[in-house]
Design an enzyme around this catalytic site. Sequence first.
Site, PDB file in Angstrom:
ATOM      1  N   CYS A 158      -7.848 -16.480  19.719  1.00  0.00           N
ATOM      2  CA  CYS A 158      -7.117 -16.397  20.750  1.00  0.00           C
ATOM      3  C   CYS A 158      -5.450 -16.833  20.339  1.00  0.00           C
ATOM      4  CB  CYS A 158      -7.544 -17.396  21.923  1.00  0.00           C
ATOM      5  SG  CYS A 158      -6.684 -16.770  23.484  1.00  0.00           S
TER       6      CYS A 158
ATOM      7  N   HIS B 174     -13.059 -16.654  22.347  1.00  0.00           N
ATOM      8  CA  HIS B 174     -13.393 -18.167  21.903  1.00  0.00           C
ATOM      9  C   HIS B 174     -14.886 -18.178  21.501  1.00  0.00           C
ATOM     10  CE1 HIS B 174      -9.383 -19.832  23.278  1.00  0.00           C
ATOM     11  NE2 HIS B 174      -9.523 -18.649  24.157  1.00  0.00           N
TER      12      HIS B 174
ATOM     13  N   GLU C 101     -16.176 -20.571  19.912  1.00  0.00           N
ATOM     14  CA  GLU C 101     -16.379 -22.250  19.925  1.00  0.00           C
ATOM     15  C   GLU C 101     -16.842 -22.536  21.175  1.00  0.00           C
ATOM     16  OE1 GLU C 101     -12.231 -21.918  21.616  1.00  0.00           O
ATOM     17  OE2 GLU C 101     -13.454 -20.901  20.004  1.00  0.00           O
TER      18      GLU C 101
END
Length: 212
Positions: free
Chosen positions: A78, A171, A173
């Site tokens: 990002c 994202h 994560e």
Amino acid sequence: MKIGVLGIQGDIQEHLKMIEKLGHEAIWVKRPEQLNKLSGLIMPGGESTTMIKLMKRFGVWEPLHQMLWNGFPVYGTCAGLVLLASEIENYPNQDSLKALPVKVERNGYGRQVDSFEVELNIPVLGDQLFNAVFIRAPIIVKWDKSVEVLSIYKKAPVLVRHDNILASSFHPELTEDTRIHEYFINEIVGKAGRWQNLGSKAPKTESSKSRV
């Protein structure tokens, strides 16, 4: 391996947990002297202009720029993608590391309220789809032919690789799926070898020249 996460602003803890889950040592990076001890670095999502200011204030910006030019493995998610890009279409005066030959549009998929999730086909990760989380995500609007496109959403690349650099608009994560982090560590960090080419000096980041 020692995998760092740029710990200045953004989704730091989530990336650290992913690295530890894969059995590697996770390093919270805030100082330039930490960089040379790493096998690779993850640049998290966040607010790109704030990250630039703090990276320069803490003395991380220029050393990282030189290391990128010399083949240091980095994964940007990002805002991390925005910092790595050669050009930022809607903020042309914003500085960047100019290490990844793409042009991006900041917040191209909308504002915070426009956040969404989508199942992506990422062939290098296998047949199982990847649940990608997009939050104020940048759009890659132009890319050099040397950039390897690993996944596409609505005709735009959302996961790309260029030599030592991996970058995604989304994202990973924020999910329980470790496959992208595993790909970065195994296929880019693990095969980077000795990246420090001290004979190659990076151009200044303030240059208006683009690699796209």
